[in-house]
Write a protein that holds these residues in place. Sequence first.
Motif, PDB file in Angstrom:
ATOM      1  N   LYS A  71       3.771  13.843   0.727  1.00  0.00           N
ATOM      2  CA  LYS A  71       3.890  13.228   2.045  1.00  0.00           C
ATOM      3  C   LYS A  71       2.780  12.186   2.202  1.00  0.00           C
ATOM      4  O   LYS A  71       1.710  12.457   2.752  1.00  0.00           O
ATOM      5  N   PRO A  72       3.016  10.973   1.713  1.00  0.00           N
ATOM      6  CA  PRO A  72       2.042   9.908   1.944  1.00  0.00           C
ATOM      7  C   PRO A  72       1.974   9.572   3.435  1.00  0.00           C
ATOM      8  O   PRO A  72       2.984   9.587   4.137  1.00  0.00           O
ATOM      9  N   GLN A  73       0.757   9.251   3.890  1.00  0.00           N
ATOM     10  CA  GLN A  73       0.565   8.974   5.316  1.00  0.00           C
ATOM     11  C   GLN A  73      -0.624   8.036   5.493  1.00  0.00           C
ATOM     12  O   GLN A  73      -1.643   8.174   4.814  1.00  0.00           O
ATOM     13  N   LYS A  74      -0.493   7.092   6.417  1.00  0.00           N
ATOM     14  CA  LYS A  74      -1.589   6.179   6.696  1.00  0.00           C
ATOM     15  C   LYS A  74      -2.721   6.924   7.393  1.00  0.00           C
ATOM     16  O   LYS A  74      -2.504   7.602   8.395  1.00  0.00           O
ATOM     17  N   TRP A  75      -3.923   6.789   6.829  1.00  0.00           N
ATOM     18  CA  TRP A  75      -5.122   7.374   7.405  1.00  0.00           C
ATOM     19  C   TRP A  75      -6.130   6.261   7.693  1.00  0.00           C
ATOM     20  O   TRP A  75      -6.044   5.173   7.123  1.00  0.00           O
ATOM     21  N   LEU A  76      -7.091   6.599   8.527  1.00  0.00           N
ATOM     22  CA  LEU A  76      -8.271   5.784   8.728  1.00  0.00           C
ATOM     23  C   LEU A  76      -9.452   6.594   8.191  1.00  0.00           C
ATOM     24  O   LEU A  76      -9.756   7.675   8.717  1.00  0.00           O
ATOM     25  N   VAL A  77     -10.073   6.112   7.107  1.00  0.00           N
ATOM     26  CA  VAL A  77     -11.179   6.836   6.473  1.00  0.00           C
ATOM     27  C   VAL A  77     -12.419   5.948   6.518  1.00  0.00           C
ATOM     28  O   VAL A  77     -12.462   4.884   5.884  1.00  0.00           O
ATOM     29  N   ARG A  78     -13.383   6.368   7.320  1.00  0.00           N
ATOM     30  CA  ARG A  78     -14.627   5.629   7.515  1.00  0.00           C
ATOM     31  C   ARG A  78     -14.343   4.153   7.833  1.00  0.00           C
ATOM     32  O   ARG A  78     -14.945   3.239   7.263  1.00  0.00           O
ATOM     33  N   GLY A  79     -13.371   3.946   8.732  1.00  0.00           N
ATOM     34  CA  GLY A  79     -13.079   2.624   9.248  1.00  0.00           C
ATOM     35  C   GLY A  79     -12.089   1.805   8.450  1.00  0.00           C
ATOM     36  O   GLY A  79     -11.709   0.708   8.875  1.00  0.00           O
ATOM     37  N   ARG A  80     -11.632   2.311   7.301  1.00  0.00           N
ATOM     38  CA  ARG A  80     -10.698   1.555   6.462  1.00  0.00           C
ATOM     39  C   ARG A  80      -9.384   2.312   6.336  1.00  0.00           C
ATOM     40  O   ARG A  80      -9.372   3.543   6.186  1.00  0.00           O
ATOM     41  N   GLU A  81      -8.264   1.562   6.379  1.00  0.00           N
ATOM     42  CA  GLU A  81      -6.960   2.200   6.249  1.00  0.00           C
ATOM     43  C   GLU A  81      -6.711   2.581   4.792  1.00  0.00           C
ATOM     44  O   GLU A  81      -6.926   1.782   3.878  1.00  0.00           O
ATOM     45  N   GLN A  82      -6.260   3.810   4.595  1.00  0.00           N
ATOM     46  CA  GLN A  82      -5.961   4.341   3.264  1.00  0.00           C
ATOM     47  C   GLN A  82      -4.632   5.081   3.318  1.00  0.00           C
ATOM     48  O   GLN A  82      -4.224   5.567   4.382  1.00  0.00           O
ATOM     49  N   LEU A  83      -3.966   5.174   2.167  1.00  0.00           N
ATOM     50  CA  LEU A  83      -2.747   5.978   2.082  1.00  0.00           C
ATOM     51  C   LEU A  83      -3.122   7.315   1.457  1.00  0.00           C
ATOM     52  O   LEU A  83      -3.347   7.413   0.247  1.00  0.00           O
ATOM     53  N   VAL A  84      -3.220   8.331   2.289  1.00  0.00           N
ATOM     54  CA  VAL A  84      -3.629   9.677   1.871  1.00  0.00           C
ATOM     55  C   VAL A  84      -2.381  10.553   1.830  1.00  0.00           C
ATOM     56  O   VAL A  84      -1.488  10.418   2.663  1.00  0.00           O
ATOM     57  N   THR A  85      -2.324  11.446   0.852  1.00  0.00           N
ATOM     58  CA  THR A  85      -1.076  12.172   0.592  1.00  0.00           C
ATOM     59  C   THR A  85      -1.268  13.675   0.603  1.00  0.00           C
ATOM     60  O   THR A  85      -2.094  14.219  -0.138  1.00  0.00           O
ATOM     61  N   ASP A  86      -0.482  14.340   1.435  1.00  0.00           N
ATOM     62  CA  ASP A  86      -0.385  15.806   1.425  1.00  0.00           C
ATOM     63  C   ASP A  86       0.586  16.226   0.339  1.00  0.00           C
ATOM     64  O   ASP A  86       1.624  15.597   0.132  1.00  0.00           O
ATOM     65  N   TRP A  87       0.247  17.298  -0.370  1.00  0.00           N
ATOM     66  CA  TRP A  87       1.158  17.790  -1.399  1.00  0.00           C
ATOM     67  C   TRP A  87       1.613  19.212  -1.106  1.00  0.00           C
ATOM     68  O   TRP A  87       0.890  19.996  -0.493  1.00  0.00           O
ATOM     69  N   GLN A  88       2.828  19.512  -1.525  1.00  0.00           N
ATOM     70  CA  GLN A  88       3.419  20.841  -1.355  1.00  0.00           C
ATOM     71  C   GLN A  88       3.940  21.286  -2.712  1.00  0.00           C
ATOM     72  O   GLN A  88       4.724  20.609  -3.348  1.00  0.00           O
ATOM     73  N   GLY A  89       3.461  22.454  -3.150  1.00  0.00           N
ATOM     74  CA  GLY A  89       3.817  22.913  -4.482  1.00  0.00           C
ATOM     75  C   GLY A  89       2.556  22.981  -5.340  1.00  0.00           C
ATOM     76  O   GLY A  89       1.451  23.112  -4.821  1.00  0.00           O
ATOM     77  N   PRO A  90       2.712  22.795  -6.661  1.00  0.00           N
ATOM     78  CA  PRO A  90       3.981  22.719  -7.384  1.00  0.00           C
ATOM     79  C   PRO A  90       4.638  24.089  -7.510  1.00  0.00           C
ATOM     80  O   PRO A  90       3.951  25.112  -7.555  1.00  0.00           O
TER      81      PRO A  90
END
Length: 380
Positions: A71-90
């Motif tokens: 589940k990729p999701q747009k985050w704000l990390v220390r002021g910068r936008e990043q694509l952070v991903t939740d994982w389920q599994g394996p």
Amino acid sequence: MAIRIVPHAAEWKDRVEAFNARMRDAGSNWGFYVDAEPSWIPKRREDQASWREYWLCVEDGETVRGGYALKPQKWLVRGREQLVTDWQGPFTEGAVDTRFAALGMRLVRDMLKKRPLLFSWGHGATDAPIIQMVKALSWLVMPTPVAMRVVNPYAFLRRNRILRHRPERAAALDVLAMTGLGSLGITGLHGLMRVGSGRLYRADYEEVPAFGPWADELWERARHKYQALAVRDADAMNTLLPPGQTQAEWSTPRRFRVRRAERTVGWVVTTCRKQQDDHRFGDLTVGCLVDYFADPDDAPYVIAAGFRALRNEGADVVFANQSDRRWLSAFRTTGFLLLEGRRLFCAAPALKELLEPVSELEREGGLFLTNMDGHGPQGL
């Protein structure tokens, strides 16, 4: 044994069903999604704030041996936008057949290759094989608590399964419930949590069908108070919670706008479900604050509003998950108990590096997580 990791597609449906059948026959409760398109947040457009995707582990081009979800999701990390991903599994046949024991590690490495800024939040047991695996890969593993407040002490004592797993304990809880001593004790304990603040944190709240410009204004006003969090503007929230839709695995979410003196100070999303023979909750009606947002200074007002909405809906007990120390303090001052170490935040090395110094986040707050940052409020 030639192994390929491929995107889930309609052509694999029958073979995923066969994989699930083999897992069941071997005594496992685990399986994988049969339908190739996620029922929750499938990708519809390129600029989507979050989406889910399924990947399969296929042997010799024929047999599905496992899979995982991202589940990729747009985050704000220390002021910068990043694509952070939740994982389920394996999920792999390695759980039931030692011939495939190495597949779990292979799938984790594949996830990291696709999405280096990887995390998961849940698990609960530090000795679980997946936790031992990620520790060996130098991941961050950070314990976080669960917040709980009992609304109906009698029902909680008589119906919950977590505390009634032994006959003698169940009998003792029945005595506490029937005599009223349990109700006095639980009510008093929650009251003690609020003594330090001496406030009731009253705010107006109204149910809304969707997130609007008011949510964007709040996001712009409060987002800089956090070091790391998923984007929570109106577009992101309406993507995660499409107006008029719900999920088979969830109760219908309710969105509440919280205001003080006509000024929007936050919002909260709740679910409430009457459980049936659940292994944790028995037949309790369980309320959950599944997502929320505000300036940390206004957190108590948002929590109190969500709690009142769930109490009015008939919840016997209310739960919430959070990692930010400022919000956890707000949960205490609104009467919630914190059950420490019940969930583990696991972050891959690349994400851990972005979060550094992690000790600052643990001590002072700034890493903001709720159920919606993971797999959603499944079963709630």
